[in-house]
Design a protein around this motif. Structure first.
Motif, PDB file in Angstrom:
ATOM      1  N   ASP A  93       0.825  -1.219   0.000  1.00  0.00           N
ATOM      2  CA  ASP A  93       0.000   0.000   0.000  1.00  0.00           C
ATOM      3  C   ASP A  93       0.854   1.263   0.000  1.00  0.00           C
ATOM      4  N   GLU A  94       1.915   1.278   0.790  1.00  0.00           N
ATOM      5  CA  GLU A  94       2.695   2.498   0.981  1.00  0.00           C
ATOM      6  C   GLU A  94       3.814   2.673  -0.037  1.00  0.00           C
ATOM      7  N   GLU A  95       4.374   1.564  -0.503  1.00  0.00           N
ATOM      8  CA  GLU A  95       5.522   1.677  -1.415  1.00  0.00           C
ATOM      9  C   GLU A  95       5.317   0.962  -2.749  1.00  0.00           C
ATOM     10  N   LYS A  96       4.152   0.363  -2.912  1.00  0.00           N
ATOM     11  CA  LYS A  96       3.844  -0.351  -4.156  1.00  0.00           C
ATOM     12  C   LYS A  96       4.908  -1.412  -4.463  1.00  0.00           C
ATOM     13  N   LEU A  97       5.288  -2.137  -3.409  1.00  0.00           N
ATOM     14  CA  LEU A  97       6.242  -3.236  -3.542  1.00  0.00           C
ATOM     15  C   LEU A  97       5.578  -4.501  -3.013  1.00  0.00           C
ATOM     16  N   ALA A  98       5.522  -5.537  -3.839  1.00  0.00           N
ATOM     17  CA  ALA A  98       4.854  -6.788  -3.475  1.00  0.00           C
ATOM     18  C   ALA A  98       5.871  -7.847  -3.087  1.00  0.00           C
ATOM     19  N   PHE A 120      10.470   2.042   3.538  1.00  0.00           N
ATOM     20  CA  PHE A 120       9.423   1.506   4.399  1.00  0.00           C
ATOM     21  C   PHE A 120       9.994   1.074   5.748  1.00  0.00           C
ATOM     22  N   VAL A 121      11.101   0.342   5.724  1.00  0.00           N
ATOM     23  CA  VAL A 121      11.734  -0.125   6.953  1.00  0.00           C
ATOM     24  C   VAL A 121      12.202   1.042   7.806  1.00  0.00           C
ATOM     25  N   THR A 122      12.738   2.051   7.177  1.00  0.00           N
ATOM     26  CA  THR A 122      13.202   3.238   7.912  1.00  0.00           C
ATOM     27  C   THR A 122      12.041   3.898   8.661  1.00  0.00           C
ATOM     28  N   GLU A 124      15.522  -1.004  -7.521  1.00  0.00           N
ATOM     29  CA  GLU A 124      14.347  -0.171  -7.255  1.00  0.00           C
ATOM     30  C   GLU A 124      13.547  -0.746  -6.085  1.00  0.00           C
ATOM     31  N   ALA A 125      13.422  -2.058  -6.032  1.00  0.00           N
ATOM     32  CA  ALA A 125      12.681  -2.702  -4.945  1.00  0.00           C
ATOM     33  C   ALA A 125      13.357  -2.446  -3.604  1.00  0.00           C
ATOM     34  N   ILE A 126      14.678  -2.522  -3.578  1.00  0.00           N
ATOM     35  CA  ILE A 126      15.414  -2.292  -2.338  1.00  0.00           C
ATOM     36  C   ILE A 126      15.226  -0.857  -1.851  1.00  0.00           C
ATOM     37  N   GLN A 127      15.212   0.093  -2.760  1.00  0.00           N
ATOM     38  CA  GLN A 127      14.980   1.482  -2.362  1.00  0.00           C
ATOM     39  C   GLN A 127      13.620   1.636  -1.688  1.00  0.00           C
ATOM     40  N   ARG A 128      12.605   1.002  -2.251  1.00  0.00           N
ATOM     41  CA  ARG A 128      11.263   1.090  -1.682  1.00  0.00           C
ATOM     42  C   ARG A 128      11.188   0.380  -0.338  1.00  0.00           C
TER      43      ARG A 128
END
Length: 387
Positions: free
Chosen positions: A341-346, A382-384, A374-378
């Motif tokens: 929802d927040e980062e559009k990463l599945a 989120f983790v931060t 790109e996935a790692i950036q997202r």
């Protein structure tokens, strides 16, 4: 209308993976690290042979067990990979993917009440199929601190007089864990002591890193009590072709073939010809570039996860990493839904692979380095925020 349905089917929960990706499908702008299939095309010489077989009218049923030429090549493959010799005429059956092989193996060997030992986290189908055929699934929670390897103590701890089958799934989906020879020898000793049958799902056998692949079937006294399941989906990038195979002692395979005959007839003919082309002439040269690419991506993704503070076992096989996320106080499903929802990463919640997967998420690295970056950036953003 519900009265027409059998209780054993309605009691089965849908796949946690499919449930999550029904949600993902509604967000087309999402980046996904969730799909468990190669991002490579099927090697061109295999595709061309499959197409050629159709164009030349080779569209008939094959023998129920599969093309004898293909079974001969599978026999050669298993002798090379597993160091076990199987008679292509009587001890190998070509199936519709590894999934059919798992299904008919459990239907052939499980009587109502038989206990099937399933180490988890694991591929999602073992437990529900066991329930459907009337068996009793007995799960073992594997531990990250043991690199998700099954220990003999864990196996001994769940065995009863009703224990019949142990399912091994290495290299493992979702953890990427493997079992080395020394560890398998200890498991084999327990299996022989308690007179168990082993179903070993080796669909990721070609995708191993850091150490060679070992099959439990090659250990002393294990060939006669092991059903080997493998296929072309992962190592040869043929998921959509739906082609697998199983091998084991003739007495077992005769009964497995009988069930295969009545439910499937024969695996797709064009797929068999494509696979035959793949196993001809230095098949290792077809697989190795893909394996090396996965290893590079594994190294990148694991380093990136560790750098952002996520504890993660460095997978030795398959194309998944299984980082721990329990420290954030969210369930794995809550974490995955918020990330989407927040980062559009599945990603896939670890709970989809059994209760011992709770507190983890599965990331597939069957994607390009560009997509992984790109996935790692997202994920890092989120983790931060969660920290």
């Amino acid at each position: 209308m519900r009265d027409f349905l059998t209780k054993k089917i309605t009691d089965i929960q849908p796949s946690g993976i499919r449930k999550f990706f029904d949600i993902v499908s509604e967000q087309p702008d999402a980046i996904s690290l969730g799909v468990g299939e190669p991002d490579f095309d099927t090697p061109s010489h295999m595709t061309q042979e499959g197409v050629r077989s159709i164009q030349e009218g080779r569209t008939f049923y094959t023998a129920n067990a599969g093309l004898i030429e293909l079974r001969e090549k599978i026999s050669d493959y298993l002798l090379f990979r597993n160091k076990v010799n199987y008679d292509p005429k009587t001890e190998i059956v070509v199936t519709v993917g590894g999934s059919e092989a798992i299904d008919i193996a459990l239907r052939t060997f499980v009587d109502p009440g038989d206990e099937v030992i399933i180490p988890q986290p694991s591929f999602v189908c073992y437990e529900p199929i066991t329930q459907i055929v009337g068996g009793t699934p007995v799960t073992i929670d594997l531990k990250a601190e043991n690199q998700f390897m099954l220990t003999p103590e864990e196996l001994e701890g769940v065995l009863t007089e009703k224990s019949k089958i142990l399912i091994l799934s290495y290299p493992n989906n979702p953890t990427g864990g493997t079992m080395d020879r020394e560890a398998l020898i200890k498991i084999a000793d327990v299996v022989k002591k308690h007179d168990l049958l082993v179903i070993t799902d080796e669909i990721y056998a070609e995708l191993v890193y850091d150490e060679p692949f070992t099959s439990i079937a090659e250990l002393p006294g294990m060939r006669e009590r092991t059903i080997v399941i493998n296929g072309f989906s992962k190592g040869f990038a043929m998921t959509g072709w739906r082609l697998g195979f199983m091998a084991g002692p003739e007495m077992f395979m005769e009964q497995l073939l009988k069930l295969h005959q009545y439910t499937i007839m024969a695996a797709p003919t064009a797929s068999q010809y494509a696979a035959l082309a793949g196993l001809k002439n230095n098949w290792q040269e077809t697989v190795e570039p893909m394996r090396l690419s996965y290893e590079e991506r594994r190294n990148y993704l694991h380093h990136a996860l560790e750098k952002m503070g996520l504890t993660c076992y460095k997978a030795k096989g398959a194309f998944y990493l299984f980082p721990q996320i329990s420290q954030f106080g969210l369930s794995s499903e809550e974490f995955a839904l918020r990330l989407l929802d927040e980062e559009k990463l599945a990603v896939v919640p670890g709970s989809a692979f059994g209760k011992s997967g709770e507190g983890f998420i599965r990331l597939s690295y069957a994607y390009s380095i560009y997509e992984l970056k790109e996935a790692i950036q997202r994920l890092e953003r989120f983790v931060t925020r969660l920290k």
